[in-house]
Design an enzyme around this catalytic site. Sequence first.
Site, short mmCIF file in Angstrom:
data_model
loop_
_atom_site.label_atom_id
_atom_site.label_comp_id
_atom_site.label_asym_id
_atom_site.label_seq_id
_atom_site.Cartn_x
_atom_site.Cartn_y
_atom_site.Cartn_z
N VAL A 17 0.63 -1.72 -0.28
CA VAL A 17 -0.07 -0.50 -0.48
C VAL A 17 0.87 1.22 0.09
CG1 VAL A 17 -2.07 1.05 0.49
CG2 VAL A 17 -1.75 -1.33 0.86
N LYS A 107 -6.34 -2.33 10.64
CA LYS A 107 -7.53 -2.73 11.44
C LYS A 107 -7.30 -3.22 12.57
CE LYS A 107 -7.36 -6.84 8.36
NZ LYS A 107 -6.20 -5.83 7.82
N GLU A 131 -9.92 5.56 7.08
CA GLU A 131 -11.41 4.84 5.83
C GLU A 131 -10.54 3.71 5.62
OE1 GLU A 131 -14.18 4.00 4.91
OE2 GLU A 131 -14.08 6.60 5.14
N VAL A 134 -10.83 -0.86 6.86
CA VAL A 134 -11.79 -1.08 7.02
C VAL A 134 -12.53 -1.52 5.58
CG1 VAL A 134 -13.78 -2.38 7.86
CG2 VAL A 134 -13.09 -0.97 8.87
N GLU A 192 -3.30 -15.82 2.26
CA GLU A 192 -1.74 -15.47 2.81
C GLU A 192 -1.31 -16.83 3.11
OE1 GLU A 192 0.09 -12.52 4.16
OE2 GLU A 192 -1.38 -11.22 3.77
N ASP A 203 -9.99 -11.67 11.05
CA ASP A 203 -9.22 -9.93 10.10
C ASP A 203 -10.70 -9.36 9.89
OD1 ASP A 203 -8.19 -8.10 8.02
OD2 ASP A 203 -10.37 -9.09 7.23
N LYS A 207 -12.69 -6.12 11.44
CA LYS A 207 -12.63 -4.93 10.56
C LYS A 207 -15.03 -4.74 11.60
CE LYS A 207 -10.55 -6.21 6.43
NZ LYS A 207 -10.68 -6.67 5.49
N1 LIG Z 1 -2.35 -4.80 1.23
C1 LIG Z 1 -3.74 -4.18 1.42
O1 LIG Z 1 -4.41 -5.06 0.42
C2 LIG Z 1 -3.75 -4.62 3.12
C3 LIG Z 1 -5.48 -3.45 2.01
C4 LIG Z 1 -6.07 -2.37 3.51
C5 LIG Z 1 -5.58 -2.57 4.81
N2 LIG Z 1 -3.81 -3.26 4.68
C6 LIG Z 1 -3.39 -2.51 5.99
O2 LIG Z 1 -2.48 -1.56 4.91
C7 LIG Z 1 -1.41 -1.90 5.82
C8 LIG Z 1 0.08 -2.47 5.20
O3 LIG Z 1 0.29 -3.47 4.10
P1 LIG Z 1 0.74 -3.64 3.45
O4 LIG Z 1 -0.10 -4.86 2.57
O5 LIG Z 1 1.15 -2.48 2.35
O6 LIG Z 1 2.16 -4.46 4.44
P2 LIG Z 1 3.54 -4.85 3.50
O7 LIG Z 1 3.54 -5.11 2.89
O8 LIG Z 1 3.86 -5.59 4.83
O9 LIG Z 1 4.29 -3.39 3.80
C9 LIG Z 1 4.63 -2.86 5.49
C10 LIG Z 1 6.08 -1.93 4.98
O10 LIG Z 1 6.03 -1.77 6.66
C11 LIG Z 1 7.54 -1.40 6.46
N3 LIG Z 1 7.60 -1.21 7.96
C12 LIG Z 1 7.28 -2.90 8.89
N4 LIG Z 1 7.22 -2.38 10.06
C13 LIG Z 1 8.43 -1.53 10.57
C14 LIG Z 1 9.54 -0.94 10.92
N5 LIG Z 1 9.46 -2.03 12.11
N6 LIG Z 1 9.69 -0.13 10.89
C15 LIG Z 1 9.77 0.86 9.78
N7 LIG Z 1 8.89 -0.05 8.23
C16 LIG Z 1 8.55 -0.76 8.56
C17 LIG Z 1 7.36 -2.54 5.86
O11 LIG Z 1 9.80 -2.22 5.55
P3 LIG Z 1 9.91 -3.52 3.81
O12 LIG Z 1 10.02 -2.41 3.26
O13 LIG Z 1 11.90 -2.75 4.51
O14 LIG Z 1 10.04 -4.35 4.61
C18 LIG Z 1 6.88 -2.18 4.59
O15 LIG Z 1 7.71 -0.77 4.08
C19 LIG Z 1 -1.20 -2.76 7.34
O16 LIG Z 1 -2.27 -1.81 7.72
C20 LIG Z 1 -2.70 -4.04 6.60
O17 LIG Z 1 -3.66 -4.21 7.37
C21 LIG Z 1 -3.77 -3.37 3.10
#
Ligand SMILES: NC(=O)c1ccc[n+]([C@@H]2O[C@H](COP(=O)([O-])OP(=O)(O)OC[C@H]3O[C@@H](n4cnc5c(N)ncnc54)[C@H](OP(=O)(O)O)[C@@H]3O)[C@@H](O)[C@H]2O)c1
Length: 429
Positions: A17, A107, A131, A134, A192, A203, A207
């Site tokens: 994201v 979430k 926003e 959820v 996953e 999950d 939400k």
């Molecule tokens: N993916 C979806 O479709 C989706 C949909 C709705 C909501 N969300 C929510 O959006 C959020 C992000 O999801 P995502 O899918 O984008 O996750 P992701 O791909 O795992 O990305 C997480 C990011 O956070 C960084 N990070 C993690 N721990 C960290 C730390 N301790 N210090 C600094 N940076 C850190 C990671 O760094 P690195 O890149 O170096 O690993 C990565 O860039 C989550 O809360 C998720 O529930 C996601």
Amino acid sequence: MAAAAELGVGLIGAGTVGAEVADRLLTWAPALRRRAGAGLELRRVAVRDLGKTRPRVPPELLTADPHQVIDDPGIDIVVELAGGEEPARSWLERAIRARKHVVTANKVVMAAHGPELLELAGEMDVDVYFEAAVGGGIPLISTFKVDLAANQLERVTAIINGTTNYMLCRMAADGSTFAQVLADAQREGFAEADPTADVDGHDAAAKLAIMASIAFGARVHPRAVYCEGIRAVQPVDFRYARELGYAIKLMASAERTPRGVEARVHPCMVPLSHPLAVVDGVHNAVFIEGDLVGEVLLQGLGAGARPTTSAVIGDLIDLARSIQRQVRNRAPFTFDDIAVVPMDEVTTRAYFRCRVADRPGVLAQIFTVFGEEQVSISSAIQKEVFEGEASAEFVVTTHPAPDAALRRTRQRIAALEPVRAVSSFIRVL
Ligand SMILES: NC(=O)c1ccc[n+]([C@@H]2O[C@H](COP(=O)([O-])OP(=O)(O)OC[C@H]3O[C@@H](n4cnc5c(N)ncnc54)[C@H](OP(=O)(O)O)[C@@H]3O)[C@@H](O)[C@H]2O)c1
């Protein structure tokens, strides 16, 4: 905070994201400025691993220390897109205490700590936008917060986990087992490697806790949400459901009742005439019932980089407009201590599928248990006879009864000598 022509934005997280959000901020800057009334300038991006290749983030913005984002005086809005409960909750708290506005898609944090963070933000005179936490790109929080604010909301019924909806649709379409569709979903990137949060309902429960809290102005903790996943649903149940006029969905539902808020996640037989019965694949949909508006259905992609970015950037634009007008908390959140009704006391209907010895008198024994538990039967059909084993499959649907009575009935029936197994127990909407 004074009105500003440029607002500094800092990201924590540039993964699925975060990278998309960074890209939109950088490549859409003129349009965003027009819509927000101020520039949204990306000034710092925290990640875990500085060694990763990140074509969409200028390297000079990167840091491995989230505190450098939070504490940077040039950053007005901290956008948390890292995920997980800690340290994300602490980062958000620190940003709010530093009088930064925050936007998050998290979430887990918002379900468990949302009311405290929102109250703290009130004290600190900043805003918290979430926003994206959820329903991905579906505008839910703003709908509850602004558009339906005139209503006493009665009930929210939702398909809010795309992975399980995809899996259940596949099981319904081709008769695959849970294990087969899970393996396919993992291969196709819809599930996953560790599918627990999705398939066991956690999950969806997180939400639902957020939605119920906002919709009913009640503190609903995810631990208070009754939660049952989809592992026990079997292919034959889809066949019987169809014959009876139902689809099977993982349903997240919350209702305001005189005794408190009911909040539950479990597989559910949904009448084929209900709008949620036809929600397909990874889509999410939320069916809202309010006293003035009647029924509202919101449907869309509940996850994915682009829909989630739509919600995050929408929050940033709304926030920027508020900052420009020097107002905050355009719609204040209030939370009352309304009780969450225990699942035992929730009135539901159920579908039972049992394998019983194929001999006279067995059904009478089963019906006696239903009678003693004061659960009245809506339909009872003998479905299949298994000749070699001298057993038969028997399907019962009930009228509404307290969930505790339905589950006791299930246990007592399973313990009867001629009953080989109560193979399925699914609530009916
Ligand atoms: N993916 C979806 O479709 C989706 C949909 C709705 C909501 N969300 C929510 O959006 C959020 C992000 O999801 P995502 O899918 O984008 O996750 P992701 O791909 O795992 O990305 C997480 C990011 O956070 C960084 N990070 C993690 N721990 C960290 C730390 N301790 N210090 C600094 N940076 C850190 C990671 O760094 P690195 O890149 O170096 O690993 C990565 O860039 C989550 O809360 C998720 O529930 C996601």
